[in-house]
Design a protein around this motif. Structure first.
Motif, mmCIF file in Angstrom:
data_model
loop_
_atom_site.group_PDB
_atom_site.id
_atom_site.type_symbol
_atom_site.label_atom_id
_atom_site.label_comp_id
_atom_site.label_asym_id
_atom_site.label_seq_id
_atom_site.Cartn_x
_atom_site.Cartn_y
_atom_site.Cartn_z
ATOM 1 N N ARG A 232 0.845 -1.199 0.000
ATOM 2 C CA ARG A 232 0.000 0.000 0.000
ATOM 3 C C ARG A 232 0.881 1.250 0.000
ATOM 4 O O ARG A 232 0.591 2.227 0.691
ATOM 5 N N SER A 233 1.927 1.214 -0.798
ATOM 6 C CA SER A 233 2.940 2.274 -0.760
ATOM 7 C C SER A 233 2.401 3.651 -1.119
ATOM 8 O O SER A 233 2.967 4.660 -0.724
ATOM 9 N N GLY A 234 1.309 3.721 -1.859
ATOM 10 C CA GLY A 234 0.729 5.026 -2.168
ATOM 11 C C GLY A 234 -0.229 5.522 -1.119
ATOM 12 O O GLY A 234 -0.739 6.645 -1.212
ATOM 13 N N GLN A 235 -0.466 4.678 -0.111
ATOM 14 C CA GLN A 235 -1.416 5.032 0.948
ATOM 15 C C GLN A 235 -0.754 5.111 2.314
ATOM 16 O O GLN A 235 -1.112 5.953 3.138
ATOM 17 N N VAL A 236 0.223 4.254 2.551
ATOM 18 C CA VAL A 236 0.890 4.182 3.851
ATOM 19 C C VAL A 236 2.281 4.795 3.753
ATOM 20 O O VAL A 236 3.067 4.439 2.867
ATOM 21 N N PHE A 237 2.584 5.690 4.695
ATOM 22 C CA PHE A 237 3.874 6.388 4.699
ATOM 23 C C PHE A 237 4.519 6.203 6.085
ATOM 24 O O PHE A 237 4.293 6.996 6.996
ATOM 25 N N PRO A 238 5.320 5.134 6.238
ATOM 26 C CA PRO A 238 5.940 4.856 7.539
ATOM 27 C C PRO A 238 7.214 5.662 7.757
ATOM 28 O O PRO A 238 8.009 5.864 6.826
ATOM 29 N N HIS A 239 7.408 6.099 8.990
ATOM 30 C CA HIS A 239 8.624 6.831 9.367
ATOM 31 C C HIS A 239 9.219 6.156 10.594
ATOM 32 O O HIS A 239 8.600 6.112 11.661
ATOM 33 N N PHE A 240 10.440 5.653 10.432
ATOM 34 C CA PHE A 240 11.077 4.883 11.487
ATOM 35 C C PHE A 240 11.939 5.783 12.373
ATOM 36 O O PHE A 240 12.664 6.668 11.892
ATOM 37 N N ASP A 241 11.863 5.517 13.647
ATOM 38 C CA ASP A 241 12.557 6.323 14.645
ATOM 39 C C ASP A 241 14.060 6.372 14.384
ATOM 40 O O ASP A 241 14.685 7.435 14.491
ATOM 41 N N LEU A 242 14.638 5.250 14.020
ATOM 42 C CA LEU A 242 16.079 5.210 13.775
ATOM 43 C C LEU A 242 16.461 6.079 12.584
ATOM 44 O O LEU A 242 17.491 6.777 12.609
ATOM 45 N N ASP A 243 15.639 6.077 11.537
ATOM 46 C CA ASP A 243 15.915 6.913 10.367
ATOM 47 C C ASP A 243 15.874 8.386 10.730
ATOM 48 O O ASP A 243 16.719 9.175 10.291
ATOM 49 N N TRP A 244 14.858 8.767 11.528
ATOM 50 C CA TRP A 244 14.767 10.170 11.936
ATOM 51 C C TRP A 244 15.973 10.561 12.797
ATOM 52 O O TRP A 244 16.522 11.656 12.636
ATOM 53 N N THR A 245 16.379 9.684 13.686
ATOM 54 C CA THR A 245 17.545 9.977 14.534
ATOM 55 C C THR A 245 18.798 10.147 13.684
ATOM 56 O O THR A 245 19.600 11.075 13.907
ATOM 57 N N ARG A 246 18.983 9.260 12.701
ATOM 58 C CA ARG A 246 20.145 9.359 11.816
ATOM 59 C C ARG A 246 20.140 10.689 11.067
ATOM 60 O O ARG A 246 21.183 11.362 10.969
ATOM 61 N N MET A 248 18.672 13.508 11.904
ATOM 62 C CA MET A 248 18.929 14.630 12.813
ATOM 63 C C MET A 248 20.407 14.694 13.199
ATOM 64 O O MET A 248 20.984 15.783 13.303
ATOM 65 N N LEU A 249 21.046 13.538 13.393
ATOM 66 C CA LEU A 249 22.482 13.530 13.695
ATOM 67 C C LEU A 249 23.303 14.033 12.510
ATOM 68 O O LEU A 249 24.402 14.574 12.691
ATOM 69 N N ASP A 250 22.758 13.877 11.310
ATOM 70 C CA ASP A 250 23.423 14.395 10.114
ATOM 71 C C ASP A 250 23.096 15.871 9.855
ATOM 72 O O ASP A 250 23.540 16.438 8.856
ATOM 73 N N GLY A 251 22.298 16.459 10.745
ATOM 74 C CA GLY A 251 22.055 17.890 10.661
ATOM 75 C C GLY A 251 20.698 18.320 10.158
ATOM 76 O O GLY A 251 20.448 19.526 10.014
ATOM 77 N N ARG A 252 19.816 17.382 9.866
ATOM 78 C CA ARG A 252 18.508 17.781 9.362
ATOM 79 C C ARG A 252 17.624 18.240 10.515
ATOM 80 O O ARG A 252 17.472 17.525 11.518
ATOM 81 N N PRO A 253 16.991 19.403 10.416
ATOM 82 C CA PRO A 253 16.139 19.892 11.511
ATOM 83 C C PRO A 253 14.913 19.003 11.713
ATOM 84 O O PRO A 253 14.343 18.484 10.747
ATOM 85 N N PHE A 254 14.523 18.856 12.957
ATOM 86 C CA PHE A 254 13.348 18.050 13.274
ATOM 87 C C PHE A 254 12.103 18.606 12.589
ATOM 88 O O PHE A 254 11.232 17.849 12.146
ATOM 89 N N GLY A 255 12.010 19.921 12.498
ATOM 90 C CA GLY A 255 10.854 20.529 11.839
ATOM 91 C C GLY A 255 10.718 20.108 10.388
ATOM 92 O O GLY A 255 9.602 19.945 9.883
ATOM 93 N N ASP A 256 11.841 19.916 9.711
ATOM 94 C CA ASP A 256 11.795 19.445 8.324
ATOM 95 C C ASP A 256 11.235 18.030 8.240
ATOM 96 O O ASP A 256 10.493 17.694 7.314
ATOM 97 N N LEU A 257 11.603 17.197 9.211
ATOM 98 C CA LEU A 257 11.090 15.837 9.236
ATOM 99 C C LEU A 257 9.579 15.827 9.454
ATOM 100 O O LEU A 257 8.848 15.059 8.821
ATOM 101 N N CYS A 258 9.112 16.690 10.337
ATOM 102 C CA CYS A 258 7.671 16.784 10.579
ATOM 103 C C CYS A 258 6.931 17.237 9.329
ATOM 104 O O CYS A 258 5.885 16.675 8.961
#
Length: 351
Positions: A232-246, A248-258
């Motif tokens: 259901r790739s066109g309907q479901v958009f999963p975001h994994f905690d580890l990916d977001w942490t990686r 952010m550690l690489d410098g991406r702002p949390f607001g951009d992720l949101c």
């Protein structure tokens, strides 16, 4: 005459007042909270049925001027009383589910004692679905915003169904912002059709009015759940905690992720907030705690980004808050204190 005229939001909550110490009647309230003290299928740790009462008690300690969303309370928040039939259904279904859970589950064709237990728990789940659907429909017809307070994560199916049908009547599909450590895409987990681990599988396969689903905070998932999401790739958009942490550690702002996460959601959104989407230090007694997760501030910023996007939150739930062993004493109850503040933030994202 409005009860707010003589209300002091900085004073201590007075005996006999409602949730958050507020004096609002239902008629005066923009948000109506529906407690659903039901917890049948949580297989690691139970007790979420005590969540609504514990959250209501802890809400008296929440300061009402919110630095992020302002004077949320002025819109009016009313919490219904718990229904005795739901508490009774929870006790009976939990008792029936226990031998199945202890046996590691049962197949859909189970017979004898196991088969009877599965049918009894599924009937209880169907009754809860009918109850929540009816209650949420009533709130929506009143022109108000429904918020379900669980209970385990199986409880909001009827609420999501009612909100999806309400949105469909306007010609739009309903989006889901799902905050959780788990995908909840397991089909009939342990044999239970209405398992807490199956809520989003049921939502996507049984409610045709659902548009997109965005999942944030994921960190404990099964292989078949990933495959279900990929199908259901066109309907479901999963975001994994580890990916977001990686990132952010690489410098991406949390607001951009949101902002990226929210982008696929349509104009009408339902928020389903499982407390285990947070770091487990904030919810240590929840049924299935998982290391990692959102901080309280990050959860607030995500809800703030949703509101700032202009999307309309038509309903929400907060589930899996499980009070710890100090519940019922004069000592503070941590899980419920966090839950009450998340609940107030959810109200702020709606109004």
């Amino acid at each position: 005459m409005s009860t707010m005229i003589d209300f002091d939001p900085d004073a201590a909550a007075q005996p006999g007042t409602g949730v958050f110490g507020l004096p609002h009647s239902r008629d005066e309230s923009r948000i109506v909270l529906i407690p659903v003290p039901f917890d049948a299928t949580t297989s690691y740790g139970g007790g979420a049925s005590k969540g609504p009462a514990a959250i209501r008690a802890a809400s008296a300690q929440v300061d009402l001027h919110d630095p992020q969303f302002g004077e949320i309370y002025r819109h009016g928040i009313f919490m219904e009383k718990e229904h005795a039939k739901i508490r009774r259904a929870s006790r009976e279904a939990r008792k029936a589910a226990k031998p199945v859970i202890e046996a590691g589950g049962a197949g859909p064709g189970a017979k004898g004692r196991m088969g009877r237990a599965l049918r009894e728990v599924d009937r209880a789940g169907e009754a809860v679905n009918a109850f929540t659907r009816e209650r949420v429909n009533r709130v929506l017809k009143e022109g108000k915003i429904p918020g379900l307070v669980g209970g385990d994560h199986a409880t909001p199916f009827g609420a999501i169904q009612a909100c999806a049908e309400f949105t469909a009547a306007t010609g739009e599909r309903l989006g889901i912002l799902h905050i959780d450590a788990h995908m909840d895409f397991r089909e009939a987990f342990e044999g239970f059709a209405w398992s807490h681990a199956s809520i989003m599988h049921n939502v996507l396969t049984r409610i045709p009015e659902i548009g997109s689903m965005v999942q944030v905070g994921l960190r404990d998932v099964g292989k078949r759940e990933i495959e279900f999401a990929q199908a259901r790739s066109g309907q479901v958009f999963p975001h994994f905690d580890l990916d977001w942490t990686r990132e952010m550690l690489d410098g991406r702002p949390f607001g951009d992720l949101c902002a990226r996460a929210i982008e696929p959601l349509p104009g009408f959104v339902y928020v389903s907030f499982d407390i285990d989407g947070l770091d487990p230090s904030l919810c240590p007694h929840t049924g299935t705690p998982v290391p990692g997760g959102l901080s309280f501030a990050q959860a607030c910023l995500l809800l703030g980004a949703l509101k700032a996007s202009g999307r309309r939150v038509v309903g929400f739930d907060l589930v899996e808050v499980t009070p710890g062993p100090k519940a019922g004493t004069s000592e503070p109850e941590w899980d419920a204190n966090v839950g009450a503040r998340v609940l107030y933030k959810l109200c702020g994202a709606c109004v």
